[in-house]
Design a protein around this motif. Structure first.
Motif, PDB file in Angstrom:
ATOM      1  N   GLN A   1       0.808  -1.209   0.000  1.00 18.07           N
ATOM      2  CA  GLN A   1       0.000   0.000   0.000  1.00 18.07           C
ATOM      3  C   GLN A   1       0.850   1.271   0.000  1.00 18.07           C
ATOM      4  O   GLN A   1       2.044   1.226  -0.223  1.00 18.07           O
ATOM      5  CB  GLN A   1      -0.988  -0.038   1.171  1.00 18.07           C
ATOM      6  CG  GLN A   1      -1.791  -1.322   1.257  1.00 18.07           C
ATOM      7  CD  GLN A   1      -2.417  -1.522   2.616  1.00 18.07           C
ATOM      8  OE1 GLN A   1      -3.366  -0.843   2.977  1.00 18.07           O
ATOM      9  NE2 GLN A   1      -1.905  -2.468   3.382  1.00 18.07           N
ATOM     10  N   GLY A   2       0.228   2.419   0.208  1.00 15.75           N
ATOM     11  CA  GLY A   2       0.945   3.684   0.276  1.00 15.75           C
ATOM     12  C   GLY A   2       0.653   4.608  -0.891  1.00 15.75           C
ATOM     13  O   GLY A   2       0.259   4.181  -1.974  1.00 15.75           O
ATOM     14  N   ASN A   3       0.863   5.913  -0.668  1.00 17.24           N
ATOM     15  CA  ASN A   3       0.700   6.908  -1.726  1.00 17.24           C
ATOM     16  C   ASN A   3       1.564   8.123  -1.466  1.00 17.24           C
ATOM     17  O   ASN A   3       2.056   8.339  -0.350  1.00 17.24           O
ATOM     18  CB  ASN A   3      -0.771   7.324  -1.871  1.00 17.24           C
ATOM     19  CG  ASN A   3      -1.289   8.134  -0.700  1.00 17.24           C
ATOM     20  OD1 ASN A   3      -1.186   7.702   0.453  1.00 17.24           O
ATOM     21  ND2 ASN A   3      -1.864   9.299  -0.960  1.00 17.24           N
ATOM     22  N   PHE A   4       1.733   8.916  -2.529  1.00 17.53           N
ATOM     23  CA  PHE A   4       2.643  10.058  -2.503  1.00 17.53           C
ATOM     24  C   PHE A   4       2.040  11.134  -3.388  1.00 17.53           C
ATOM     25  O   PHE A   4       1.905  10.938  -4.587  1.00 17.53           O
ATOM     26  CB  PHE A   4       4.015   9.609  -3.011  1.00 17.53           C
ATOM     27  CG  PHE A   4       5.038  10.704  -3.187  1.00 17.53           C
ATOM     28  CD1 PHE A   4       5.225  11.667  -2.222  1.00 17.53           C
ATOM     29  CD2 PHE A   4       5.827  10.739  -4.327  1.00 17.53           C
ATOM     30  CE1 PHE A   4       6.182  12.663  -2.385  1.00 17.53           C
ATOM     31  CE2 PHE A   4       6.786  11.718  -4.496  1.00 17.53           C
ATOM     32  CZ  PHE A   4       6.966  12.689  -3.532  1.00 17.53           C
ATOM     33  N   ARG A   5       1.648  12.276  -2.794  1.00 22.77           N
ATOM     34  CA  ARG A   5       0.931  13.304  -3.538  1.00 22.77           C
ATOM     35  C   ARG A   5       1.559  14.689  -3.374  1.00 22.77           C
ATOM     36  O   ARG A   5       1.976  15.074  -2.279  1.00 22.77           O
ATOM     37  CB  ARG A   5      -0.529  13.357  -3.101  1.00 22.77           C
ATOM     38  CG  ARG A   5      -1.323  12.094  -3.455  1.00 22.77           C
ATOM     39  CD  ARG A   5      -1.376  11.868  -4.957  1.00 22.77           C
ATOM     40  NE  ARG A   5      -1.998  10.614  -5.303  1.00 22.77           N
ATOM     41  CZ  ARG A   5      -3.271  10.488  -5.672  1.00 22.77           C
ATOM     42  NH1 ARG A   5      -4.039  11.553  -5.728  1.00 22.77           N
ATOM     43  NH2 ARG A   5      -3.756   9.303  -5.985  1.00 22.77           N
ATOM     44  N   GLU A   6       1.548  15.433  -4.459  1.00 21.74           N
ATOM     45  CA  GLU A   6       2.002  16.811  -4.470  1.00 21.74           C
ATOM     46  C   GLU A   6       0.943  17.705  -3.840  1.00 21.74           C
ATOM     47  O   GLU A   6      -0.257  17.492  -4.032  1.00 21.74           O
ATOM     48  CB  GLU A   6       2.255  17.234  -5.917  1.00 21.74           C
ATOM     49  CG  GLU A   6       2.744  18.652  -6.092  1.00 21.74           C
ATOM     50  CD  GLU A   6       2.901  19.023  -7.563  1.00 21.74           C
ATOM     51  OE1 GLU A   6       3.678  19.946  -7.842  1.00 21.74           O
ATOM     52  OE2 GLU A   6       2.238  18.398  -8.428  1.00 21.74           O
ATOM     53  N   LEU A   7       1.383  18.727  -3.093  1.00 17.95           N
ATOM     54  CA  LEU A   7       0.480  19.701  -2.488  1.00 17.95           C
ATOM     55  C   LEU A   7       0.566  21.035  -3.231  1.00 17.95           C
ATOM     56  O   LEU A   7       1.479  21.262  -4.038  1.00 17.95           O
ATOM     57  CB  LEU A   7       0.819  19.889  -1.010  1.00 17.95           C
ATOM     58  CG  LEU A   7       0.633  18.648  -0.131  1.00 17.95           C
ATOM     59  CD1 LEU A   7       1.141  18.912   1.282  1.00 17.95           C
ATOM     60  CD2 LEU A   7      -0.825  18.200  -0.106  1.00 17.95           C
ATOM     61  N   ALA A   8      -0.370  21.919  -2.949  1.00 14.34           N
ATOM     62  CA  ALA A   8      -0.504  23.159  -3.716  1.00 14.34           C
ATOM     63  C   ALA A   8       0.719  24.048  -3.631  1.00 14.34           C
ATOM     64  O   ALA A   8       1.021  24.794  -4.565  1.00 14.34           O
ATOM     65  CB  ALA A   8      -1.743  23.916  -3.242  1.00 14.34           C
ATOM     66  N   ASP A   9       1.449  24.013  -2.513  1.00 14.11           N
ATOM     67  CA  ASP A   9       2.596  24.906  -2.343  1.00 14.11           C
ATOM     68  C   ASP A   9       3.909  24.265  -2.765  1.00 14.11           C
ATOM     69  O   ASP A   9       4.982  24.828  -2.518  1.00 14.11           O
ATOM     70  CB  ASP A   9       2.691  25.363  -0.889  1.00 14.11           C
ATOM     71  CG  ASP A   9       3.112  24.246   0.054  1.00 14.11           C
ATOM     72  OD1 ASP A   9       2.969  23.060  -0.323  1.00 14.11           O
ATOM     73  OD2 ASP A   9       3.588  24.551   1.163  1.00 14.11           O
ATOM     74  N   GLY A  10       3.857  23.098  -3.403  1.00 11.45           N
ATOM     75  CA  GLY A  10       5.082  22.416  -3.803  1.00 11.45           C
ATOM     76  C   GLY A  10       5.567  21.390  -2.805  1.00 11.45           C
ATOM     77  O   GLY A  10       6.513  20.648  -3.089  1.00 11.45           O
ATOM     78  N   GLY A  11       4.925  21.334  -1.636  1.00  6.67           N
ATOM     79  CA  GLY A  11       5.232  20.271  -0.680  1.00  6.67           C
ATOM     80  C   GLY A  11       4.586  18.966  -1.110  1.00  6.67           C
ATOM     81  O   GLY A  11       3.976  18.864  -2.177  1.00  6.67           O
ATOM     82  N   SER A  12       4.701  17.964  -0.258  1.00  7.35           N
ATOM     83  CA  SER A  12       4.152  16.646  -0.588  1.00  7.35           C
ATOM     84  C   SER A  12       3.574  15.988   0.646  1.00  7.35           C
ATOM     85  O   SER A  12       3.965  16.305   1.787  1.00  7.35           O
ATOM     86  CB  SER A  12       5.236  15.745  -1.194  1.00  7.35           C
ATOM     87  OG  SER A  12       5.691  16.239  -2.433  1.00  7.35           O
ATOM     88  N   PHE A  13       2.651  15.061   0.426  1.00  4.15           N
ATOM     89  CA  PHE A  13       2.008  14.325   1.511  1.00  4.15           C
ATOM     90  C   PHE A  13       2.116  12.839   1.211  1.00  4.15           C
ATOM     91  O   PHE A  13       1.877  12.398   0.083  1.00  4.15           O
ATOM     92  CB  PHE A  13       0.542  14.726   1.642  1.00  4.15           C
ATOM     93  CG  PHE A  13      -0.068  14.349   2.960  1.00  4.15           C
ATOM     94  CD1 PHE A  13       0.077  15.159   4.066  1.00  4.15           C
ATOM     95  CD2 PHE A  13      -0.785  13.168   3.095  1.00  4.15           C
ATOM     96  CE1 PHE A  13      -0.481  14.814   5.286  1.00  4.15           C
ATOM     97  CE2 PHE A  13      -1.359  12.809   4.307  1.00  4.15           C
ATOM     98  CZ  PHE A  13      -1.197  13.639   5.417  1.00  4.15           C
ATOM     99  N   ILE A  14       2.476  12.054   2.237  1.00  7.51           N
ATOM    100  CA  ILE A  14       2.691  10.623   2.059  1.00  7.51           C
ATOM    101  C   ILE A  14       1.852   9.839   3.059  1.00  7.51           C
ATOM    102  O   ILE A  14       1.870  10.124   4.262  1.00  7.51           O
ATOM    103  CB  ILE A  14       4.172  10.240   2.239  1.00  7.51           C
ATOM    104  CG1 ILE A  14       5.043  10.953   1.207  1.00  7.51           C
ATOM    105  CG2 ILE A  14       4.364   8.728   2.126  1.00  7.51           C
ATOM    106  CD1 ILE A  14       6.533  10.646   1.334  1.00  7.51           C
ATOM    107  N   GLY A  15       1.131   8.854   2.551  1.00  2.00           N
ATOM    108  CA  GLY A  15       0.518   7.833   3.389  1.00  2.00           C
ATOM    109  C   GLY A  15       1.366   6.588   3.286  1.00  2.00           C
ATOM    110  O   GLY A  15       1.650   6.114   2.178  1.00  2.00           O
ATOM    111  N   TRP A  16       1.750   6.027   4.422  1.00  6.39           N
ATOM    112  CA  TRP A  16       2.731   4.945   4.439  1.00  6.39           C
ATOM    113  C   TRP A  16       2.096   3.559   4.436  1.00  6.39           C
ATOM    114  O   TRP A  16       2.714   2.571   4.813  1.00  6.39           O
ATOM    115  CB  TRP A  16       3.686   5.131   5.627  1.00  6.39           C
ATOM    116  CG  TRP A  16       4.518   6.377   5.463  1.00  6.39           C
ATOM    117  CD1 TRP A  16       4.218   7.624   5.925  1.00  6.39           C
ATOM    118  CD2 TRP A  16       5.745   6.512   4.739  1.00  6.39           C
ATOM    119  NE1 TRP A  16       5.189   8.522   5.549  1.00  6.39           N
ATOM    120  CE2 TRP A  16       6.142   7.871   4.835  1.00  6.39           C
ATOM    121  CE3 TRP A  16       6.557   5.617   4.038  1.00  6.39           C
ATOM    122  CZ2 TRP A  16       7.309   8.352   4.221  1.00  6.39           C
ATOM    123  CZ3 TRP A  16       7.718   6.095   3.443  1.00  6.39           C
ATOM    124  CH2 TRP A  16       8.080   7.442   3.547  1.00  6.39           C
TER     125      TRP A  16
END
Length: 499
Positions: free
Chosen positions: A358-373
């Motif tokens: 499982q897991g995901n990796f997404r770009e955020l609006a300000d250029g940061g990122s969010f990860i579900g592990w």
């Protein structure tokens, strides 16, 4: 019995032992004989909403610092029945929770999307593991509006059911998702039986409003068995479906073509949106790209194109085998003409954890990122340079297939909930409103009759449930939700105080 169940050899009982078993999900249904559901109810977590006793706790380990704001969408799952879409704020405080129906129903991939130019919540509901092994789902997708009313359910065309791995609403208000279709297949070229069964990965694009199928693509028409890293089922399991492909993401590239991820071939693919032809392969045994060593990936999830044209993927680095010591969010830059793939950045958990599934990796609006592990119960938000600006986890015996940071405004149509407790000579008022995002403070009004509530006390919202102590024991109490300006958003019913 339909063709699917005939091929799977099931008639209501779950089978185990498919090739790669344990590399898709590591969860069990609450109805599993190996891990029975509890026989006694858990104590009430919130006095105002005792029915939400199964809502899991979320712990923040790195407080928010410079984040984009918004809420976190999770779909906790464990063997004890904590199933349902959960939204929390940056403090880990619940915003909205929905327990999905028993028996053996789970919610997966809870997130915010756009449908008909309006924000909607979407998630998958169904069962996992009943098709011969873990990681394959049979269910449907739910769309809900900002008042949490169900808009519609999206189902696969034909007799098959939708798999849980992805659900993407397109600009033309259609939905892209996967179906795992077990088909008769000669597996002898790779050492299996001639009368074997193959788990085919099928993309369907469905018009959400009408249910009409707009597009379909089959992995077996384009991807050979020789591309797979998954072992064949053997022995008594030899005739269970061979999950050679294991599709786990589908999306739309900037040029309108389709991009997908296949965990068991270690490959991401770009497909022609009209013909379905494979435009290129990235990774795996037949890659079209020369890939820098630091940009290679294995057993991956969640392949996406970012706003600057780069591509991102959640590189598990572990599955049937362990290729890398830790999982990571990986950003690559592709030269599609020169067929080169270069490393841009990686995003790590501070503890360098390994997530086998499982897991995901997404770009955020300000250029940061969010990860579900994924299988590991953690989530992290990162600055553009990779540093962590928010981190937390769900209960450590849980997992969440994916985790998202979202912008959301919820306005439920029901009333705020109120619980009353007499403590000594005073009344403790407990107020909550599942799904309301604009509540800034609560007001408790009390008195001798519902129409004569003369005492007013206010308190700032302090999490999912806020408590206010009313001195003395009035006859009736009402809880009122207020926004930041003091505007009344909603009120509970008048509840009599029972000593």
């Amino acid at each position: 019995m339909n063709r699917r169940n005939l091929l799977l050899g099931v008639g209501g009982a779950a089978l185990v032992g498919v090739a790669g078993g344990g590399v898709g999900y590591a969860i069990r249904s609450p109805q599993s004989s190996a891990e029975p559901a509890p026989t006694t109810a858990a104590p009430a977590k919130y006095r105002s909403r005792p029915d939400l006793r199964t809502m899991p706790d979320v712990t923040i380990t790195t407080p928010a610092n410079g984040t984009v704001g918004g809420y976190i969408c999770l779909s906790p799952a464990s063997g004890t029945g904590l199933w349902g879409p959960l939204m929390v704020d940056e403090n880990g405080s619940p915003i909205w929770f929905k327990k999905v129906p028993d028996p053996a129903t789970v919610a997966i991939d809870f997130k915010v999307q756009q449908y008909r130019n309006q924000p909607v919540l979407t998630w998958w509901e169904g069962t996992i593991g009943g098709t011969g092994g873990q990681g394959v789902g049979q269910g449907e997708f739910v769309l809900a509006d900002s008042s949490y009313r169900e808009i519609t359910r999206v189902r696969a065309a034909g007799t098959e059911q939708a798999d849980q791995h992805d659900f993407v609403i397109t600009a033309r208000n259609s939905a892209l998702f996967w179906v795992y279709d077990p088909i008769p297949y000669d597996l002898s070229p790779v050492g299996g039986p001639t009368d074997g069964v193959l788990h085919d990965g099928v993309i369907q694009e469905i018009d959400i409003a009408t249910g009409k199928k707009l597009f379909e693509w089959r992995a077996s028409d384009h991807v050979g068995l020789d591309e797979s890293y998954a072992p064949l089922p053997v022995g008594n399991s030899a005739h269970l479906p061979y999950d050679y492909f294991h599709a786990n993401s589908v999306g739309v590239a900037a040029d309108g073509n389709i991009i997908i991820s296949s965990r068991h071939t270690w490959t991401t693919y770009k497909l022609d949106k009209t013909t379905g032809a494979v435009i290129w392969r990235l990774g795996g045994k037949k890659t079209d790209f020369t890939i820098e060593e630091k940009a290679s990936f294995a057993w991956q999830h969640d392949f996406r194109q970012r706003r600057d044209g780069t591509y991102s993927v959640f590189d598990n680095g572990a599955g049937v085998t362990k290729v890398r010591d830790y999982s990571r969010g990986l950003v690559l830059r592709l030269d599609e003409a020169a067929k080169t793939a270069k490393f841009v950045a990686e995003y790590l958990h501070p503890d360098k954890i390994s997530a086998p599934t499982q897991g995901n990796f997404r770009e955020l609006a300000d250029g940061g990122s969010f990860i579900g592990w994924g299988q590991m119960p953690y989530f992290t938000e990162h600055n553009a340079d990779g540093t962590v600006r928010l981190a937390g986890h769900i209960p450590l015996d849980n997992q969440s297939y994916r985790a998202y940071k979202v912008d959301w405004t919820g306005a439920p149509l029901d009333q705020p909930a109120l619980g009353l407790t007499v403590v000594g000579s005073n009344v403790v008022v407990s107020a909550s409103w599942n799904g309301a995002t604009k509540v800034s403070k609560w007001r408790a009004r009390s008195g001798t009759q519902p129409g004569a509530l003369t005492t007013n006390l206010e308190a700032a919202r302090s999490g999912f449930e806020t408590t206010i102590t009313v001195n003395g024991t009035p006859e009736y109490v009402v809880a009122e939700a207020l926004d930041a300006s003091g505007k009344l958003l909603g009120a509970s019913s008048a509840i009599p105080v029972r000593v």
